[in-house]
Design a protein around this motif. Structure first.
Motif, short mmCIF file in Angstrom:
data_model
loop_
_atom_site.label_atom_id
_atom_site.label_comp_id
_atom_site.label_asym_id
_atom_site.label_seq_id
_atom_site.Cartn_x
_atom_site.Cartn_y
_atom_site.Cartn_z
N VAL A 179 0.84 -1.21 0.00
CA VAL A 179 0.00 0.00 0.00
C VAL A 179 0.87 1.25 0.00
CG1 VAL A 179 -1.69 1.32 1.35
CG2 VAL A 179 -1.96 -1.16 1.06
N ALA A 180 2.04 1.17 0.63
CA ALA A 180 2.96 2.32 0.64
C ALA A 180 3.39 2.67 -0.78
CB ALA A 180 4.16 2.03 1.51
N THR A 181 3.52 1.68 -1.64
CA THR A 181 3.84 1.96 -3.04
C THR A 181 2.70 2.73 -3.69
OG1 THR A 181 5.34 0.09 -3.37
CG2 THR A 181 4.15 0.87 -5.31
N MET A 182 1.47 2.34 -3.39
CA MET A 182 0.30 3.01 -3.97
C MET A 182 0.23 4.47 -3.53
SD MET A 182 -2.34 -0.18 -3.36
CE MET A 182 -3.79 0.62 -4.07
N THR A 183 0.43 4.70 -2.25
CA THR A 183 0.32 6.09 -1.75
C THR A 183 1.51 6.93 -2.22
OG1 THR A 183 1.34 5.37 0.35
CG2 THR A 183 -1.07 5.45 0.25
N ALA A 184 2.68 6.30 -2.37
CA ALA A 184 3.84 7.03 -2.90
C ALA A 184 3.59 7.45 -4.34
CB ALA A 184 5.09 6.16 -2.80
N ARG A 185 2.98 6.58 -5.11
CA ARG A 185 2.66 6.91 -6.50
C ARG A 185 1.63 8.03 -6.57
NH1 ARG A 185 4.27 3.72 -10.49
NH2 ARG A 185 2.38 4.04 -11.76
N GLU A 186 0.70 8.02 -5.64
CA GLU A 186 -0.29 9.10 -5.62
C GLU A 186 0.36 10.46 -5.40
OE1 GLU A 186 -3.41 8.23 -2.87
OE2 GLU A 186 -4.18 6.55 -4.06
N ARG A 187 1.38 10.47 -4.56
CA ARG A 187 2.10 11.73 -4.33
C ARG A 187 2.86 12.19 -5.58
NH1 ARG A 187 2.77 9.18 0.69
NH2 ARG A 187 4.83 8.36 0.13
N GLU A 188 3.11 11.23 -6.47
CA GLU A 188 3.75 11.55 -7.75
C GLU A 188 2.70 11.86 -8.82
OE1 GLU A 188 6.07 8.13 -8.70
OE2 GLU A 188 7.58 8.48 -7.14
N GLY A 189 1.42 11.87 -8.44
CA GLY A 189 0.35 12.14 -9.39
C GLY A 189 -0.09 10.92 -10.17
N LYS A 190 0.26 9.71 -9.69
CA LYS A 190 -0.10 8.48 -10.38
C LYS A 190 -1.10 7.70 -9.53
CE LYS A 190 4.62 8.27 -12.22
NZ LYS A 190 5.91 7.55 -12.15
N GLU A 191 -2.32 7.65 -9.97
CA GLU A 191 -3.37 6.94 -9.22
C GLU A 191 -3.61 5.55 -9.80
OE1 GLU A 191 -6.38 10.19 -7.55
OE2 GLU A 191 -6.28 10.23 -9.75
N TYR A 192 -2.58 4.93 -10.24
CA TYR A 192 -2.70 3.62 -10.91
C TYR A 192 -1.37 2.87 -10.77
CZ TYR A 192 0.25 5.75 -14.44
OH TYR A 192 1.30 6.37 -15.07
N GLY A 193 -1.40 1.61 -11.15
CA GLY A 193 -0.16 0.83 -11.14
C GLY A 193 -0.43 -0.65 -11.27
N VAL A 194 0.66 -1.40 -11.39
CA VAL A 194 0.60 -2.86 -11.45
C VAL A 194 1.59 -3.41 -10.42
CG1 VAL A 194 1.01 -4.93 -12.84
CG2 VAL A 194 -0.05 -2.93 -13.89
N ILE A 195 1.11 -4.27 -9.57
CA ILE A 195 1.94 -4.96 -8.57
C ILE A 195 2.08 -6.41 -9.01
CG2 ILE A 195 2.24 -5.53 -6.14
CD1 ILE A 195 1.99 -2.52 -6.68
N VAL A 196 3.29 -6.92 -9.04
CA VAL A 196 3.54 -8.32 -9.41
C VAL A 196 3.99 -9.10 -8.18
CG1 VAL A 196 4.91 -9.89 -10.84
CG2 VAL A 196 4.17 -7.69 -11.77
N ILE A 197 3.36 -10.23 -7.95
CA ILE A 197 3.77 -11.11 -6.86
C ILE A 197 4.03 -12.50 -7.44
CG2 ILE A 197 2.53 -9.85 -5.07
CD1 ILE A 197 0.37 -12.04 -5.15
N ALA A 198 4.95 -13.23 -6.84
CA ALA A 198 5.27 -14.59 -7.29
C ALA A 198 4.35 -15.59 -6.61
CB ALA A 198 6.72 -14.92 -6.97
N GLU A 199 3.89 -16.58 -7.38
CA GLU A 199 2.95 -17.56 -6.84
C GLU A 199 3.53 -18.33 -5.66
OE1 GLU A 199 1.98 -20.47 -9.80
OE2 GLU A 199 4.02 -21.28 -9.90
N GLY A 200 4.86 -18.43 -5.59
CA GLY A 200 5.50 -19.16 -4.51
C GLY A 200 5.23 -18.58 -3.14
N LEU A 201 4.77 -17.33 -3.08
CA LEU A 201 4.41 -16.73 -1.80
C LEU A 201 3.28 -17.49 -1.11
CD1 LEU A 201 4.55 -12.93 -2.72
CD2 LEU A 201 6.13 -14.16 -1.22
#
Length: 442
Positions: free
Chosen positions: A275-297
């Protein structure tokens, strides 16, 4: 030969009449490059080639009253069927996950007639159709089976016919010890990265997020590669479950009452970090993004998320039943709302299957072809047995003994993880959205 670089490869003396090629486990781009190159090398040196259909699944069903049937259980490979196949999709001889070595977890088990029975059946099945050498293509589980098959034969009477075996490493996960990159990895990365870039454009248009679960059961090579090439906002894999993102969970077996501990993700730290990545992007004016996670998690989820989830013949958790992407997307959405008081849609997507039979890229065709030729050169030129064919540098062949790859007591292989603080891991941190520790709210 050294004076004429355009001469055909030297024809070697040998006593082999028939070679068998077997592919097991999940598909990978350039599979046909491996099979075709190997088959061509043997055929051009007067060795017949048998393509075993669908891995070990037909071999383990063999008996004198249920013999192998050409067309159903195997095919006789010829030059005509190999024409222009190195760049083709799919697996010309099929695949399966049948594991004839699953009952053998220690060398002593090979002396147990019941536990070694499937390996004995495979041996008898191959001998019934005159196989002299075996080329095994597959992942680490298939490598373990190849090693057990070699060890089983070492216990046969001295006058018994031996079937030398070499293994060719396959996995789009790229987590193989003993080789830098496995065939199909770069094709899969490129294919899935294109999907991530499309999702990124979609996310920007709709001001939302996509949570992409990438294949990569044991290590994060595929997830990291997809995130780098796909320009994702953040990637999280099993190698990242360290420090504050790691916890220990105590569990009790209800049937025995015995307690045990296991390493799990500290979800109270991992989810807020995303979520910190999302809020950091919002401060950069980006209200969007893609998060990738590995299935092994999924293997590191606390037990409450894994209730009722079974495991396969290799001891792996049934990842498809976990729906890791849905679990993460839901937790991220709720944590974002808790931190910000706002809603942000997080769409859950699973990536991977669509890349396994993608048309291979030139590099994977070259790599796969060299591995296939390496099988012939290992068995016929160098008279080796029990080695994995590997590649280094500019497609230079190497031959790694099974003993260097498999634990002599447990008979399991060692996963090659992304090294912590390696330049490859740091590359992702340089490219994704920067988040300072002080920006993570819990």
């Amino acid at each position: 030969m050294a004076d004429n670089t355009l001469s055909r490869p030297e024809k070697m003396m040998h006593n082999f009449r028939r070679a068998a090629i077997l592919f097991a486990g999940g598909p990978a781009p350039a599979a046909n490059a491996v099979i075709s190159a190997a088959a061509t090398a043997f055929l051009r040196n007067d060795i017949e080639v048998v393509g075993i259909k669908h891995g070990y699944s037909g071999l383990v069903e063999y008996s004198p009253s249920n013999p192998l049937v050409e067309g159903r259980d195997y095919v006789m490979v010829n030059h005509k069927m190999l024409g222009r196949t190195r760049n083709s999709s799919g697996i010309m001889i099929g695949t399966a996950r049948t594991n004839p070595g699953r009952l053998v977890s220690h060398p002593s088990h090979l002396a147990d007639p019941e536990k070694s029975a499937p390996l004995k059946t495979v041996y008898e099945a191959l001998r019934s159709i005159g196989v002299d050498v075996l080329i095994s293509i597959g992942g680490d589980d298939t490598l373990k089976t190849a090693n057990k098959f070699k060890m089983f034969q070492e216990r046969l009477p001295l006058d018994a016919h031996r079937i030398p075996i070499v293994h060719l490493p396959k996995t789009i996960d790229n987590d193989y010890r003993g080789i830098d990159f496995t065939f199909g990895y770069f094709t899969a990365v490129d294919f899935l990265a294109a999907e991530v870039r499309n999702l990124l454009a979609d996310a920007e248009a709709n001001r939302n997020y996509f949570l992409c679960e990438s294949m990569g059961r044991s290590a994060g090579w595929l997830a990291y590669g997809v995130a780098i090439a796909g320009e994702a906002s953040l990637v999280v894999s099993v190698e990242d479950v360290v420090g504050k993102y790691r916890a220990t969970e105590e569990t009790v077996d209800p049937s025995t009452g015995e307690s045990s501990s296991r390493t799990v993700m500290n979800m109270e730290a991992v989810i807020p970090r995303i979520v910190a990545t999302m809020t950091a992007r919002e401060r950069e004016g980006k209200e969007y993004g893609v998060i990738v996670i590995a299935e092994g998690l999924a293997e590191f989820l606390p037990s409450k998320y894994l209730e009722g989830i079974g495991r396969d013949d290799h001891g792996h958790i049934n990842i498809s039943a976990v729906n890791l992407h849905d679990v993460f997307a839901d937790l991220i959405s709720k944590e974002y709302a808790r931190q910000t008081g706002k809603k942000r849609k997080v769409n859950a997507i699973q990536l991977g299957y669509e890349a396994r039979c993608a048309r291979p890229h030139a590099f994977d065709v070259m790599l796969g072809s060299q591995l296939g030729v390496g099988a012939y050169r290992a068995l016929v030129e160098k008279r080796l047995n029990g080695v994995m064919v590997s590649i280094s540098g500019q497609l230079q062949l190497e031959y790694v003994p099974f003993e260097d790859l498999v634990d002599p007591e447990t008979l399991v292989t060692v996963v090659r993880y992304i090294e912590r603080d390696s330049d490859f891991q740091k590359l992702t941190r340089f490219l994704e959205t920067y988040v300072d520790d002080g920006e993570v709210h819990r």
